[in-house]
Scaffold this motif. Structure first.
Motif, PDB file in Angstrom:
ATOM      1  N   LYS A   1       8.301  13.114   0.763  1.00 20.77           N
ATOM      2  CA  LYS A   1       9.698  13.537   0.831  1.00 20.77           C
ATOM      3  C   LYS A   1      10.627  12.332   0.973  1.00 20.77           C
ATOM      4  CE  LYS A   1       8.905  17.891   0.409  1.00 20.77           C
ATOM      5  NZ  LYS A   1       9.207  18.550  -0.887  1.00 20.77           N
TER       6      LYS A   1
ATOM      7  N   GLY B   1      15.735  18.996   7.863  1.00 21.58           N
ATOM      8  CA  GLY B   1      14.328  19.359   7.715  1.00 21.58           C
ATOM      9  C   GLY B   1      13.419  18.349   8.375  1.00 21.58           C
TER      10      GLY B   1
ATOM     11  N   ARG C   1      11.032  21.462   9.626  1.00 21.77           N
ATOM     12  CA  ARG C   1      11.026  22.649   8.759  1.00 21.77           C
ATOM     13  C   ARG C   1      10.921  22.204   7.300  1.00 21.77           C
ATOM     14  NH1 ARG C   1      16.085  26.162  10.670  1.00 21.77           N
ATOM     15  NH2 ARG C   1      15.321  27.479   8.953  1.00 21.77           N
ATOM     16  N   THR C   2       9.741  22.444   6.752  1.00 21.23           N
ATOM     17  CA  THR C   2       9.476  22.020   5.378  1.00 21.23           C
ATOM     18  C   THR C   2      10.409  22.710   4.390  1.00 21.23           C
ATOM     19  OG1 THR C   2       7.155  21.678   5.946  1.00 21.23           O
ATOM     20  CG2 THR C   2       7.694  21.803   3.604  1.00 21.23           C
ATOM     21  N   GLY C   3      10.787  23.952   4.690  1.00 22.77           N
ATOM     22  CA  GLY C   3      11.659  24.696   3.789  1.00 22.77           C
ATOM     23  C   GLY C   3      12.994  24.000   3.580  1.00 22.77           C
ATOM     24  N   LEU C   4      13.542  23.415   4.633  1.00 19.57           N
ATOM     25  CA  LEU C   4      14.811  22.698   4.500  1.00 19.57           C
ATOM     26  C   LEU C   4      14.646  21.442   3.643  1.00 19.57           C
ATOM     27  CD1 LEU C   4      16.287  22.953   8.121  1.00 19.57           C
ATOM     28  CD2 LEU C   4      17.080  24.129   6.059  1.00 19.57           C
TER      29      LEU C   4
ATOM     30  N   ASN D   1      12.428  21.019   1.270  1.00 19.91           N
ATOM     31  CA  ASN D   1      12.259  21.442  -0.124  1.00 19.91           C
ATOM     32  C   ASN D   1      13.575  21.898  -0.738  1.00 19.91           C
ATOM     33  OD1 ASN D   1       9.507  20.921   0.011  1.00 19.91           O
ATOM     34  ND2 ASN D   1       8.978  23.021   0.563  1.00 19.91           N
ATOM     35  N   THR D   2      14.375  22.634   0.052  1.00 20.70           N
ATOM     36  CA  THR D   2      15.665  23.101  -0.467  1.00 20.70           C
ATOM     37  C   THR D   2      16.594  21.931  -0.750  1.00 20.70           C
ATOM     38  OG1 THR D   2      15.460  25.188   0.755  1.00 20.70           O
ATOM     39  CG2 THR D   2      17.663  24.569  -0.010  1.00 20.70           C
TER      40      THR D   2
ATOM     41  N   GLN E   1      15.331  20.163  -3.934  1.00 19.09           N
ATOM     42  CA  GLN E   1      15.615  20.899  -5.155  1.00 19.09           C
ATOM     43  C   GLN E   1      17.104  20.915  -5.468  1.00 19.09           C
ATOM     44  OE1 GLN E   1      13.210  22.224  -7.345  1.00 19.09           O
ATOM     45  NE2 GLN E   1      15.090  22.198  -8.561  1.00 19.09           N
TER      46      GLN E   1
ATOM     47  N   ASP F   1      18.131  28.536  -6.909  1.00 16.36           N
ATOM     48  CA  ASP F   1      17.161  27.762  -6.133  1.00 16.36           C
ATOM     49  C   ASP F   1      17.521  27.742  -4.652  1.00 16.36           C
ATOM     50  OD1 ASP F   1      15.381  27.031  -8.168  1.00 16.36           O
ATOM     51  OD2 ASP F   1      16.647  25.371  -8.805  1.00 16.36           O
TER      52      ASP F   1
ATOM     53  N   GLY G   1      16.629  31.031  -3.044  1.00 18.49           N
ATOM     54  CA  GLY G   1      15.240  31.454  -3.165  1.00 18.49           C
ATOM     55  C   GLY G   1      15.059  32.690  -4.027  1.00 18.49           C
TER      56      GLY G   1
END
Length: 394
Positions: free
Chosen positions: A50, A159, A164-167, A169-170, A173, A230, A233
């Motif tokens: 990341k 993140g 928090r992996t989701g943050l 990734n968001t 992206q 994106d 989600g």
């Protein structure tokens, strides 16, 4: 003394930021290869992969964006360029963000975030002020894009701080989507315009370059739709369908620009090639989302190395001569820059698709990337740091 001319390197935004783009493109890939294969103990603090994507999207590309927009806004509005001490402060702000990101594990996370996040808002506020003062509201959309890029960068920092992996990734992206939109908007302005002008001056017809309104609309709106899809989600198949429409729309757009008619001019065909990488990257992403046949790294590196890398070098090599009073021609040995970045993109695509050996392929792709940007720095440093060829300021 207030009217004294600044050093040439600080006379226009593209000069320092394009050089920094070239230098950092080399540094970040050498550091990344050393970390992956040489065991270099880089104090990154972040998840390494990341961190790598962050520095490519929000570090490297942000410098190139600044160099282009600071130059373009002067052309759009007639305003005097940002230069001298104020330009130097903006450059130092970007450099500070890079230093703090490289030393992230030695510095409190909140301080790393504060320093790294400062650059894009400052750039956006400057552009906003100039555009509003000169009543150039058409280009305010670019201020909105910079603001959203800041939000994407913020999400990645949040993140990291929260785990928090989701943050992460968001934010990653969102950076991809926004940079893709910027490339589509800017590419759509300069590539057909430059091509038509070249044809006019070389005995061709500018009407060979077409921009049908309905195709332009599909190409840009479909890419813009990816940002909320994106971020929110949306179902993968729905997003994949929009990506497919974007690929087809932008493919048609590129076809109407008739790149084959300017194949004799390297400064032009490289821009068409860069846009072709965008189309291919979108097509591969659609294939990945609709069939699950390909890993995300395939389309990500097609866009990252192919589209972004090629467009950066294509734009920088043209602006460097065009805005320093030189003929619009590729300088001697400049063709090797284009060949090297093309080789880097092809090799990285083959590595991501697992067609060639990972270690060897990645090493060769990195070598080609470093050669491309290293040559840019070596060949264009005298141009970007020296006075204009025609003796004019800027």
């Amino acid at each position: 003394m207030q009217n004294a001319q600044p050093p040439a390197l600080l006379a226009y935004g593209f000069r320092p930021f394009f050089l920094l783009t070239g230098v950092y493109a080399v540094v970040v890939i050498l550091g990344w290869m050393g970390f992956l294969f040489g065991g270099w103990p880089l104090p990154l603090g972040w998840s390494p992969f990341k961190w790598h994507s962050h520095e490519m999207l929000y570090g490297l590309v942000s410098a190139a964006i600044a160099g282009f927009l600071l130059t373009a806004v002067t052309n759009w509005t007639g305003a005097p360029p940002l230069r001298g001490r104020r330009l130097l402060l903006l450059v130092l702000l970007w450099l500070s963000g890079r230093v703090f990101m490289w030393l992230a594990s030695w510095i409190p996370a909140w301080l790393v975030a504060l320093v790294d996040l400062a650059f894009l808002p400052v750039l956006a506020l400057y552009l906003l002020r100039v555009l509003v003062q000169h009543n150039n509201r058409r280009n305010l959309v670019l201020v909105a894009v910079l603001t959203l890029l800041f939000i994407g960068n913020l999400l990645m920092h949040l993140g990291f701080a929260s785990g928090r992996t989701g943050l992460l990734n968001t934010g990653e992206q969102l950076g991809f989507d926004l940079i893709l939109l910027l490339m589509a908007v800017i590419g759509g302005r300069i590539i057909p315009a430059f091509s038509a002008n070249w044809l006019r001056m070389h005995g061709g017809s500018p009407d060979w370059v077409a921009r049908p309104v309905w195709i332009e609309g599909i190409a840009l709106i479909s890419i813009a739709l990816l940002i909320p899809l994106d971020a929110l989600g949306a179902p993968e198949k729905m997003t994949g369908l929009v990506v497919l429409i974007a690929a087809l729309g932008n493919g048609l757009r590129l076809w109407h620009w008739a790149g084959w008619r300017v194949r004799k001019e390297p400064l032009l065909w490289i821009l068409h090639l860069a846009y072709a990488w965008i189309v291919l990257g979108l097509m591969l992403r659609a294939l990945a989302m609709l069939t699950g046949f390909l890993p995300d790294s395939v389309w990500q590196h097609t866009l990252g190395v192919g589209a972004i890398g090629t467009l950066l070098l294509g734009v920088m090599t043209r602006v460097a001569v065009g805005h320093t009073g030189r003929p619009l021609k590729l300088i001697p040995f400049g063709l090797w820059i284009y060949l090297a970045i093309t080789a880097a993109a092809l090799l990285r695509l083959l590595v991501a698709a697992q067609v060639i050996d990972f270690r060897l392929g990645l090493f060769l792709a990195a070598l080609a990337w470093v050669l491309a940007f290293g040559l840019f720095v070596a060949l264009y440093w005298p141009i970007l740091s020296g006075p204009r060829a025609d003796g004019r300021p800027g």
